[in-house]
Write an enzyme that holds these catalytic residues in place. Structure first.
Site: not given
Length: 459
Positions: A80, A124, A169, A290, A292, A363
């Site tokens: 990606r 992005h 995002e 994505n 985290y 991600e």
């Protein structure tokens, strides 16, 4: 009973790595590339830690053959990356820059030759500067220009690229770029940034339609999501967390998957033109997440501004971000909470049901800043532990019925990490920014073995 050496995934599960154009390419003034918002933003004093810029970054523009070879050795199924819009259309509209498009021709052809599926993101965060100066994502016109750009790129690559991502995002660009001023373009509009959210979502829908009309297929988006936990069971904390959850998560997912914005946000949203939500909810083939770490949210705290990646947020917001205590931390000071990954995915299944398409994790990773030791080896055990734990949490969600088809680790290599410059390292490959030497870390070899274990004999 000892746990298996690696989490066990289906043999057809897609393993990948992720990057983004401004974070790795460098060569910002080469090959006819036009300036982006990030070129302008990094030039403003005090914006970036240590005054770092992406002017050279990882020099991927010149070193992509070496990077492709490292991915081939790693054994990933897919890569990606993102196209730089201003490398292809220097002003964000009009004529195509043949040299810029040619760079991506070489990259894509090299990936295919290496047996790696190109999985590009069209946008992005690096908006062409000329478009930003004309209103950027606060202007509906930028969504229209994005559709034209998507048509160009889709038409050029549809025969070679079998997986597409429209936008990365939109929540971060909206909240940190237009809302809080922490990232490019550096505006501090608070809730007045929400038109940017709508136009980014509109661009996504128009982009899906443009890609399909150009012959492309297998299209999704990469949305950032995190579980929101209330700071307490007190009503004011529950209400603040609910509002934040809608702003950070559901305003960016509901329009795509439900064709409507969350009702709770109606007072904050601009008037929505008729037909826009039909465009935004144009069917996609898969949904990219994505993620985290979770976010702890409570009621506003008087006179104390919340911190995001070391930057203060406006203390007048109707919520506050709190410190999540009792967990290990990455070097970016993000809490490591694998069970929140499972909770997030199960929450998506519960919220959207049959409307939820297959998911790719586009991600996930950790900032662990270990460098080469005296032997030249990067012993980043904490990244291995983070990734292992999160993949086990992912597998738990899959075992509970969530349809996840692949995982893209952030990131292939250390890179320019936006407002914190080169101070945080997310890569499987260490980059010496002075020499551009690439050193695969221990986590690179762990991921390599994980992929081999999934493929089985001959895989």
């Amino acid at each position: 009973m000892n746990k298996p050496a690696f989490p066990q995934f289906p043999s057809d599960f897609v393993w990948g790595v992720s990057t983004a154009s401004y974070q790795i390419e460098g060569a910002v003034r080469e090959g006819g590339r036009g300036p982006s918002t990030w070129d302008a933003f990094v030039a403003e004093p005090g914006r970036i830690v240590n005054g770092d810029t992406g002017e050279i970054a990882c020099d991927h523009y010149h070193r992509y053959p070496e990077d492709t070879a490292l991915m081939k050795e790693l054994g990933v199924d897919a890569y990606r990356f993102s196209f730089s819009w201003s490398r292809i259309q220097p002003g964000g509209k009009g004529a195509v820059n043949a040299v810029g498009l040619g760079f991506y021709d070489k990259l894509v052809d090299g990936l295919l030759e290496a047996g790696i599926t190109p999985s590009p993101t069209l946008f992005h965060w690096d908006t062409p500067l000329e478009l930003e100066q004309a209103g950027g994502w606060l202007s509906r016109d930028t969504a229209e220009r994005f559709a034209e750009y998507a048509q160009i790129v889709g038409g050029h690559f549809a025969d070679r690229i079998p997986r597409w991502i429209t936008i990365n995002e939109p929540v971060v660009l909206t909240m940190l770029g237009y809302g809080a001023g922490i990232q490019a373009p550096g505006l501090s509009l608070g809730f007045d940034a929400l038109p940017a959210a709508h136009h980014l979502l509109l661009a996504h829908g128009l982009g899906v339609q443009a890609l399909r009309s150009a012959g492309a297929s297998n299209i999704g988006i990469a949305n950032n999501h995190a579980v929101t936990w209330p700071a307490s069971e007190h009503e004011e904390d529950l209400q603040a967390a609910g509002l934040y959850d809608n702003i950070a998560n559901w305003v960016f997912a509901d329009p795509i998957l439900k064709g409507a914005y969350p009702e709770e946000l109606a007072p904050f949203l601009p008037p929505i033109p008729e037909g826009d939500l039909d465009i935004i909810s144009t069917p996609i083939d898969w949904y990219g997440i994505n993620t985290y770490n979770p976010t702890l949210v409570g009621a506003p705290t008087s006179g104390e501004a919340a911190l995001v990646d070391g930057h203060e947020l406006d203390d007048s917001l109707p919520f506050s971000l709190r410190e999540l205590e009792g967990y290990p931390r990455t070097d970016f000071d993000w809490p490591v909470v694998p069970e929140a990954f499972t909770e997030l995915l199960l929450g998506f299944k519960e919220r959207y049901g049959e409307k939820l398409p297959p998911i790719y994790i586009t991600e996930n990773g950790a900032a662990i800043n270990d460098g080469p030791d005296s032997e030249g080896r990067v012993r980043d055990l904490r990244r291995i532990e983070y990734t292992d734990a999160h993949l086990r949490a992912l597998k738990s969600a899959m075992d509970a019925g969530v349809d996840v088809r692949g995982y893209f680790h952030w990131s292939l290599m250390d890179n320019f990490e936006w407002a914190v410059g080169f101070s945080q390292r997310f890569g499987l490959i260490h980059i010496d920014y002075e020499t551009q030497k690439r050193t695969p870390k221990d986590s690179y070899y762990w991921y390599q073995e994980l992929i081999r274990s999934t493929k089985g004999p001959g895989g």
